[in-house]
Enzyme design. Structure first.
Site, mmCIF file in Angstrom:
data_model
loop_
_atom_site.group_PDB
_atom_site.id
_atom_site.type_symbol
_atom_site.label_atom_id
_atom_site.label_comp_id
_atom_site.label_asym_id
_atom_site.label_seq_id
_atom_site.Cartn_x
_atom_site.Cartn_y
_atom_site.Cartn_z
ATOM 1 N N TYR A 186 6.380 33.094 -10.302
ATOM 2 C CA TYR A 186 5.971 32.568 -9.000
ATOM 3 C C TYR A 186 7.180 32.211 -8.146
ATOM 4 O O TYR A 186 7.190 32.430 -6.935
ATOM 5 C CB TYR A 186 5.066 31.347 -9.178
ATOM 6 N N HIS B 138 1.206 26.887 -19.282
ATOM 7 C CA HIS B 138 2.044 27.965 -19.796
ATOM 8 C C HIS B 138 2.834 27.464 -21.005
ATOM 9 O O HIS B 138 3.294 26.320 -21.024
ATOM 10 C CB HIS B 138 3.026 28.453 -18.729
ATOM 11 N N ARG C 137 -7.589 28.093 -15.961
ATOM 12 C CA ARG C 137 -8.134 29.404 -16.288
ATOM 13 C C ARG C 137 -9.668 29.329 -16.278
ATOM 14 O O ARG C 137 -10.247 28.250 -16.461
ATOM 15 C CB ARG C 137 -7.673 29.860 -17.669
ATOM 16 N N HIS D 52 -8.655 34.369 -11.119
ATOM 17 C CA HIS D 52 -7.249 34.407 -11.534
ATOM 18 C C HIS D 52 -6.328 34.393 -10.311
ATOM 19 O O HIS D 52 -5.235 33.823 -10.360
ATOM 20 C CB HIS D 52 -6.968 35.642 -12.381
ATOM 21 N N ARG E 227 -5.818 30.984 -9.299
ATOM 22 C CA ARG E 227 -4.749 30.369 -10.113
ATOM 23 C C ARG E 227 -3.385 30.695 -9.509
ATOM 24 O O ARG E 227 -2.505 29.840 -9.423
ATOM 25 C CB ARG E 227 -4.873 30.898 -11.537
ATOM 26 N N LYS F 218 -5.284 28.020 -24.138
ATOM 27 C CA LYS F 218 -5.073 29.054 -25.148
ATOM 28 C C LYS F 218 -4.480 28.456 -26.416
ATOM 29 O O LYS F 218 -3.715 27.503 -26.361
ATOM 30 C CB LYS F 218 -4.121 30.128 -24.600
#
Length: 339
Positions: A297, A288, A161, A262, A265, A186
Site C-alpha cells: 500500500y 497481516h 476480511r 476485498h 479492505r 487467518k
C-alpha cells in the site's frame, strides 16, 4: 502400489495431517480440497485416468507440470491462482516425503518446480467521496438496511476480511470505551480492532432491532441473512456489489468497476496510508503477519504521488529532445552513451 493408495493417503492428509499436525483452518483446508478436485479432473480430461484409478505413481513431476499448465490454459486461471494450487500440491508432497522416503527424488523434483512470478496488479480502491456516496445508498430506516449499514461501516473502518466479518458473534463487541471488536483472522489468530464512535449508536440500534441486547443472545452470529442463518461470503459480495452499483449509476468516476469487499479492505488501507499512519499500525489493524505484506500500500501511494508529480512537471519542464534525434548513427550514440 494399490490403486487405493492415493485415496487412502489423501484422506489421511486432509483428516489428520492438515487439521491436527499443521493446525490449518477449515477455510484453508477447503481451498486445498478444491485443488485436488481440479487435479483429479485434469488427470481425467488429459490422461483419461478416472479418480478411482489414480495411483501414487500418478503424482509425478510430469503430471504436476501438466496440471499447472492445464490450470492456465484450460481453466484460464491467473498466475496467482496457479501458484495457490501449486502450494497445495507441494504441501501434500511434503507430507508424502515422510510416508514414502523411497520416492524422495520424485517429490523433491515436484516441490522444486519454480513458482511463476505474477505481475504486480494495480491496487483498486475508492476515495472517501466514493465511500460516502455508496453508504448513502443504504436505507438505514429499513431493518435490512440498518444491518447493511453497520456491516459495511465495520468493513470500511476496520479493513477486516469477509471471513472475519461473517464470523463475528454478538459477544465479540465491546461497546464500552474504548470501543473494540474481537476478530478471528487467518491461522486462528485473534486481534482486537478499535470501533469508531460515530458507528456506536447504529450498532446499539441494530442490537435492539435484532433482540441481541439480551444475555442469552451473546453467542449468536452478529450478521444473518433473511433465513436467519450465518451470512456467507457470497452474500457479502452481493450486498457490497448492490450498493456499489447504485452509487456507480450516480457517479461512475468515483466508484471502481466490480467493487468488492476485498477492494473495501484496500480502500481502508490506502486511506490510512494517505493520512500518514505508520505501517506497523496498519499491519496490526489488517491482521497481516508481516509488515512486508502491508508495504504494497505504501508502494502504491509512492507510485501515485510520482505520477502526479510527473504530470505536473510536464507543464513547467520543457520537453527534452533526444541527443540522437538528428544523428543517424544510432549505434555510435549507444557506444558513447553514459561514458
Amino acid at each position: 502400489m494399490k490403486s487405493t493408495d492415493f485415496a487412502m493417503y489423501l484422506n489421511k492428509y486432509f483428516t489428520v495431517y492438515l487439521p491436527n499436525v499443521k493446525g490449518m483452518t477449515p477455510l484453508t483446508i477447503d481451498s486445498y480440497r478444491y485443488t485436488f478436485i481440479l487435479f483429479l479432473t485434469c488427470l481425467q480430461e488429459e490422461l483419461n485416468i478416472s479418480a478411482n484409478r489414480v495411483q501414487m505413481s500418478d503424482l509425478s513431476y510430469k503430471n504436476v507440470l501438466l496440471f499447472l499448465e492445464w490450470l492456465q490454459k484450460q481453466r484460464l486461471n491467473s498466475i496467482s491462482t496457479r501458484n495457490q494450487r501449486q502450494a497445495a500440491i507441494n504441501s501434500f508432497v511434503r507430507f508424502l516425503m515422510y510416508e514414502f522416503p523411497e520416492c524422495l527424488d520424485n517429490y523433491q523434483r515436484i516441490v522444486g518446480i519454480p513458482i511463476k512470478k505474477a505481475p504486480q496488479k494495480e491496487i483498486s480502491y475508492m476515495k472517501t467521496d466514493g465511500v460516502k456516496l455508496m453508504m448513502s445508498q443504504i436505507d438505514v430506516a429499513s431493518s435490512g438496511g440498518l444491518r447493511d449499514y453497520v456491516m459495511l461501516s465495520l468493513l470500511y473502518t476496520t479493513g477486516m476480511r469477509v471471513s472475519e466479518l461473517i464470523s463475528i458473534r454478538v459477544k465479540d463487541l465491546s461497546l464500552y470505551e474504548p470501543y473494540t471488536l474481537l476478530l478471528r483472522g487467518k491461522g486462528h489468530k485473534s486481534r482486537y480492532v478499535p470501533l469508531m464512535k460515530d458507528i456506536i449508536p447504529f450498532i446499539h440500534q441494530y442490537l435492539v432491532q435484532e433482540g441481541y441486547d439480551r444475555q442469552e443472545k451473546l453467542s449468536e452470529w452478529l450478521f444473518k441473512n433473511h433465513m436467519k442463518s450465518q451470512l456467507t461470503r457470497q452474500g457479502i459480495n452481493y450486498l457490497v456489489g448492490k450498493y456499489a452499483k447504485r452509487a456507480r449509476e450516480i457517479n461512475s468516476e468515483i466508484i471502481p468497476a466490480d467493487f468488492s469487499p476485498h477492494k473495501m479492505r484496500h480502500t481502508t488501507a490506502m486511506g490510512l496510508v494517505d493520512s500518514g499512519v505508520d505501517l506497523i499500525y496498519i499491519r496490526d489493524l489488517l491482521g497481516h503477519v508481516s509488515v512486508k505484506t502491508t508495504e504494497v500500500y505504501a508502494k502504491a501511494e509512492v507510485s501515485r504521488k510520482r505520477e502526479a508529480i510527473e504530470a505536473a512537471s510536464k507543464e513547467i519542464v520543457p520537453p527534452e529532445k533526444a541527443q540522437w534525434d538528428n544523428n543517424t548513427d544510432l549505434k555510435q550514440w549507444l557506444k558513447t552513451f553514459n561514458r
